[in-house]
Design a protein around this motif. Structure first.
Motif, PDB file in Angstrom:
ATOM      1  N   PHE A  41       2.332  -1.646   3.813  1.00 60.87           N
ATOM      2  CA  PHE A  41       0.916  -1.394   4.068  1.00 60.87           C
ATOM      3  C   PHE A  41       0.070  -1.383   2.799  1.00 60.87           C
ATOM      4  CE2 PHE A  41       2.882   0.266   7.930  1.00 60.87           C
ATOM      5  CZ  PHE A  41       2.037  -0.258   8.904  1.00 60.87           C
ATOM      6  N   SER A  42       0.656  -1.011   1.659  1.00 61.19           N
ATOM      7  CA  SER A  42      -0.138  -0.899   0.434  1.00 61.19           C
ATOM      8  C   SER A  42      -0.072  -2.142  -0.436  1.00 61.19           C
ATOM      9  CB  SER A  42       0.328   0.306  -0.386  1.00 61.19           C
ATOM     10  OG  SER A  42       1.679   0.148  -0.797  1.00 61.19           O
ATOM     11  N   ALA A  43       1.062  -2.865  -0.397  1.00 63.46           N
ATOM     12  CA  ALA A  43       1.236  -4.076  -1.207  1.00 63.46           C
ATOM     13  C   ALA A  43       2.100  -5.066  -0.433  1.00 63.46           C
ATOM     14  CB  ALA A  43       1.870  -3.728  -2.545  1.00 63.46           C
ATOM     15  N   PRO A  44       1.598  -5.618   0.690  1.00 63.57           N
ATOM     16  CA  PRO A  44       2.413  -6.462   1.563  1.00 63.57           C
ATOM     17  C   PRO A  44       3.022  -7.676   0.875  1.00 63.57           C
ATOM     18  CG  PRO A  44       0.069  -6.617   2.110  1.00 63.57           C
ATOM     19  CD  PRO A  44       0.213  -5.479   1.166  1.00 63.57           C
ATOM     20  N   HIS A  45       2.382  -8.175  -0.202  1.00 63.44           N
ATOM     21  CA  HIS A  45       2.913  -9.342  -0.911  1.00 63.44           C
ATOM     22  C   HIS A  45       4.219  -9.035  -1.649  1.00 63.44           C
ATOM     23  CE1 HIS A  45       0.410  -7.069  -3.706  1.00 63.44           C
ATOM     24  NE2 HIS A  45       1.072  -7.617  -4.703  1.00 63.44           N
ATOM     25  N   MET A  46       4.550  -7.735  -1.768  1.00 62.65           N
ATOM     26  CA  MET A  46       5.788  -7.340  -2.445  1.00 62.65           C
ATOM     27  C   MET A  46       6.964  -7.173  -1.481  1.00 62.65           C
ATOM     28  SD  MET A  46       4.250  -4.562  -5.172  1.00 62.65           S
ATOM     29  CE  MET A  46       5.893  -4.234  -5.850  1.00 62.65           C
ATOM     30  N   VAL A  47       6.714  -7.409  -0.185  1.00 65.03           N
ATOM     31  CA  VAL A  47       7.761  -7.258   0.829  1.00 65.03           C
ATOM     32  C   VAL A  47       8.026  -8.632   1.438  1.00 65.03           C
ATOM     33  CG1 VAL A  47       8.428  -6.085   2.969  1.00 65.03           C
ATOM     34  CG2 VAL A  47       6.949  -4.926   1.308  1.00 65.03           C
ATOM     35  N   PRO A  96      -1.570   4.011   9.151  1.00 64.11           N
ATOM     36  CA  PRO A  96      -1.493   4.627   7.823  1.00 64.11           C
ATOM     37  C   PRO A  96      -2.733   5.467   7.538  1.00 64.11           C
ATOM     38  CG  PRO A  96      -1.987   2.288   7.639  1.00 64.11           C
ATOM     39  CD  PRO A  96      -1.656   2.529   9.085  1.00 64.11           C
ATOM     40  N   ASN A  97      -2.543   6.555   6.866  1.00 64.99           N
ATOM     41  CA  ASN A  97      -3.628   7.446   6.467  1.00 64.99           C
ATOM     42  C   ASN A  97      -4.226   6.930   5.160  1.00 64.99           C
ATOM     43  OD1 ASN A  97      -5.186   9.563   5.342  1.00 64.99           O
ATOM     44  ND2 ASN A  97      -4.085  11.054   6.603  1.00 64.99           N
ATOM     45  N   ARG A  98      -5.374   6.290   5.258  1.00 63.01           N
ATOM     46  CA  ARG A  98      -5.975   5.661   4.081  1.00 63.01           C
ATOM     47  C   ARG A  98      -6.393   6.695   3.034  1.00 63.01           C
ATOM     48  NH1 ARG A  98      -7.625   0.379   4.135  1.00 63.01           N
ATOM     49  NH2 ARG A  98      -7.052  -0.763   6.005  1.00 63.01           N
ATOM     50  N   ALA A  99      -6.896   7.822   3.481  1.00 64.89           N
ATOM     51  CA  ALA A  99      -7.329   8.845   2.520  1.00 64.89           C
ATOM     52  C   ALA A  99      -6.136   9.357   1.724  1.00 64.89           C
ATOM     53  CB  ALA A  99      -8.009   9.998   3.260  1.00 64.89           C
ATOM     54  N   ALA A 100      -5.018   9.608   2.432  1.00 60.77           N
ATOM     55  CA  ALA A 100      -3.819  10.090   1.742  1.00 60.77           C
ATOM     56  C   ALA A 100      -3.296   9.020   0.795  1.00 60.77           C
ATOM     57  CB  ALA A 100      -2.749  10.459   2.768  1.00 60.77           C
ATOM     58  N   ARG A 101      -3.332   7.760   1.243  1.00 61.35           N
ATOM     59  CA  ARG A 101      -2.848   6.668   0.390  1.00 61.35           C
ATOM     60  C   ARG A 101      -3.704   6.550  -0.860  1.00 61.35           C
ATOM     61  NH1 ARG A 101      -3.526   0.747   2.510  1.00 61.35           N
ATOM     62  NH2 ARG A 101      -2.515   1.612   4.348  1.00 61.35           N
ATOM     63  N   ALA A 102      -5.022   6.731  -0.709  1.00 61.77           N
ATOM     64  CA  ALA A 102      -5.918   6.631  -1.857  1.00 61.77           C
ATOM     65  C   ALA A 102      -5.616   7.714  -2.882  1.00 61.77           C
ATOM     66  CB  ALA A 102      -7.368   6.728  -1.395  1.00 61.77           C
ATOM     67  N   LEU A 103      -5.314   8.923  -2.393  1.00 59.09           N
ATOM     68  CA  LEU A 103      -4.978  10.014  -3.304  1.00 59.09           C
ATOM     69  C   LEU A 103      -3.682   9.723  -4.055  1.00 59.09           C
ATOM     70  CD1 LEU A 103      -5.878  13.100  -1.096  1.00 59.09           C
ATOM     71  CD2 LEU A 103      -7.076  12.333  -3.149  1.00 59.09           C
ATOM     72  N   THR A 104      -2.736   9.087  -3.358  1.00 58.95           N
ATOM     73  CA  THR A 104      -1.430   8.809  -3.955  1.00 58.95           C
ATOM     74  C   THR A 104      -1.479   7.631  -4.919  1.00 58.95           C
ATOM     75  OG1 THR A 104      -0.338   9.629  -1.968  1.00 58.95           O
ATOM     76  CG2 THR A 104       0.973   8.270  -3.451  1.00 58.95           C
ATOM     77  N   GLY A 139      -4.411   5.918  -5.917  1.00 59.62           N
ATOM     78  CA  GLY A 139      -5.638   5.732  -6.679  1.00 59.62           C
ATOM     79  C   GLY A 139      -6.438   4.540  -6.218  1.00 59.62           C
ATOM     80  N   ARG A 140      -6.058   3.959  -5.076  1.00 58.98           N
ATOM     81  CA  ARG A 140      -6.751   2.790  -4.540  1.00 58.98           C
ATOM     82  C   ARG A 140      -7.267   3.100  -3.140  1.00 58.98           C
ATOM     83  NH1 ARG A 140      -5.742  -1.669  -7.651  1.00 58.98           N
ATOM     84  NH2 ARG A 140      -6.460  -3.075  -6.040  1.00 58.98           N
ATOM     85  N   THR A 141      -8.481   2.639  -2.857  1.00 64.10           N
ATOM     86  CA  THR A 141      -9.101   2.899  -1.548  1.00 64.10           C
ATOM     87  C   THR A 141      -8.738   1.850  -0.507  1.00 64.10           C
ATOM     88  OG1 THR A 141     -11.072   1.590  -2.065  1.00 64.10           O
ATOM     89  CG2 THR A 141     -11.085   3.914  -2.740  1.00 64.10           C
ATOM     90  N   HIS A 142      -8.291   0.675  -0.971  1.00 59.54           N
ATOM     91  CA  HIS A 142      -8.070  -0.495  -0.104  1.00 59.54           C
ATOM     92  C   HIS A 142      -9.372  -0.916   0.582  1.00 59.54           C
ATOM     93  CE1 HIS A 142      -3.701  -1.733   0.215  1.00 59.54           C
ATOM     94  NE2 HIS A 142      -3.777  -0.926  -0.819  1.00 59.54           N
TER      95      HIS A 142
END
Length: 317
Positions: A23-29, A48-56, A58-61
């Motif tokens: 979900f965060s870097a699909p080109h790496m899978v 996926p929880n975008r807010a939680a992912r951004a905190l982890t 540092g990217r908002t997507h």
């Protein structure tokens, strides 16, 4: 119960980190694993929880796309292609319109800077100095403008303009008008530089003009009085407005004067006469700009343009 990333990993038979990368870097899978994870996530109803992912991470997507005039038919194919490219990489794309105002560009970039991972600026009107200052606030890719220190996607409008003027010269036109765009427009300057390179043609510049049908219509009397037999317009909207204005002055296109546009928008193909134009690779530019922005690639890429000959050009009377 809420479906978690661990539930997806367990059902997919992969590690939690693999689901996260899907979900965060699909080109790496790899494609097969990515498809399996996405299918399981869809079946389980995982989001996926975008807010939680951004905190982890540092990217908002989130990405921003700023265009000069969303009402101009040149931009929607580019916006649609950019949106599809962003969505394919699990990014959201927010679109804003400056209405051709340089000050609005700066305000929008500043507003976007804390909400997005990067910005695509399409046909910006701000000065290079202002854009270089903005580049310090947020990563961005520029479409249709050369800018030091920024990734750029150029549609080779100069090559297309040269083809257009050579086409008019080949038909026998020796005095050719250039109905230019807004003052300070990089694209307008590129068109003029390329048009001046064509041998055996006297170039008469009529402008600056608003990049709209109204701008072309308003230029009609000046074009008539200039004594040109063929015209290259800044874009298709200007060309369509010019044809209408010339018609109101009693001049027929192409019997009395030939007109060429730039962009190859749909209305140019529906116009009567059908418009000879320079086709611009707008969709390809939108896709490429998003890819460069997400991959953080600092490069300058030029996309090919081509001349499309239709009914609005003919030998001079």
């Amino acid at each position: 119960m809420t479906v978690t990333i661990r539930d997806v990993a367990r059902a997919s038979g992969v590690h939690v980190s693999t689901v996260s990368r899907t979900f965060s870097a699909p080109h790496m899978v790899n494609a097969a694993t990515r498809t399996r994870v996405l299918t399981v996530a869809e079946e389980l109803g995982y989001r996926p929880n975008r807010a939680a992912r951004a905190l982890t991470t540092g990217r908002t997507h989130n990405l921003g796309l700023i265009v000069a005039d969303i009402a101009n038919p040149f931009f929607p194919p580019l916006i649609k292609a950019a949106h599809a490219a962003a969505r394919q990489r699990d990014y959201h794309l927010f679109v804003a319109d400056t209405d051709e105002e340089p000050a609005a560009e700066e305000e929008l970039v500043q507003a976007f800077s804390k909400q997005v991972d990067g910005v695509v600026l399409c046909s910006p009107r701000s000065s290079n100095k202002a854009l270089e200052r903005l580049a310090e606030r947020v990563p961005f890719v520029v479409i249709n403008r050369r800018l030091r220190g920024a990734a750029t996607v150029l549609m080779d409008v100069g090559h297309g303009a040269k083809l257009a003027v050579e086409h008019l010269a080949g038909l026998g036109h020796r005095r050719v008008g250039l109905v230019s765009g807004p003052a300070g427009s990089w694209t307008s300057a590129e068109i003029r530089t390329a048009a001046e390179e064509v041998a055996g043609v006297e170039l008469v510049v009529v402008g600056p003009n608003a990049p709209t049908e109204r701008g072309g219509f308003a230029a009609a009397a000046r074009v008539r009085d200039s004594g040109v037999t063929g015209v290259l317009a800044y874009n298709d909207l200007v060309a369509i407005g010019l044809i209408e204005g010339l018609g109101d002055l009693g001049l027929s296109v192409p019997a009395d004067i030939s007109v060429v546009g730039i962009d190859d928008i749909v209305s140019g193909r529906l116009n009567r006469p059908k418009l000879t134009t320079v086709a611009m690779p707008t969709a390809a530019a939108g896709r490429l700009a998003v890819d460069l922005l997400i991959q953080e690639v600092m490069a300058t890429t030029s996309l090919e343009t081509r001349l499309v000959v239709r009914d609005s050009t003919a030998p001079p009377p």
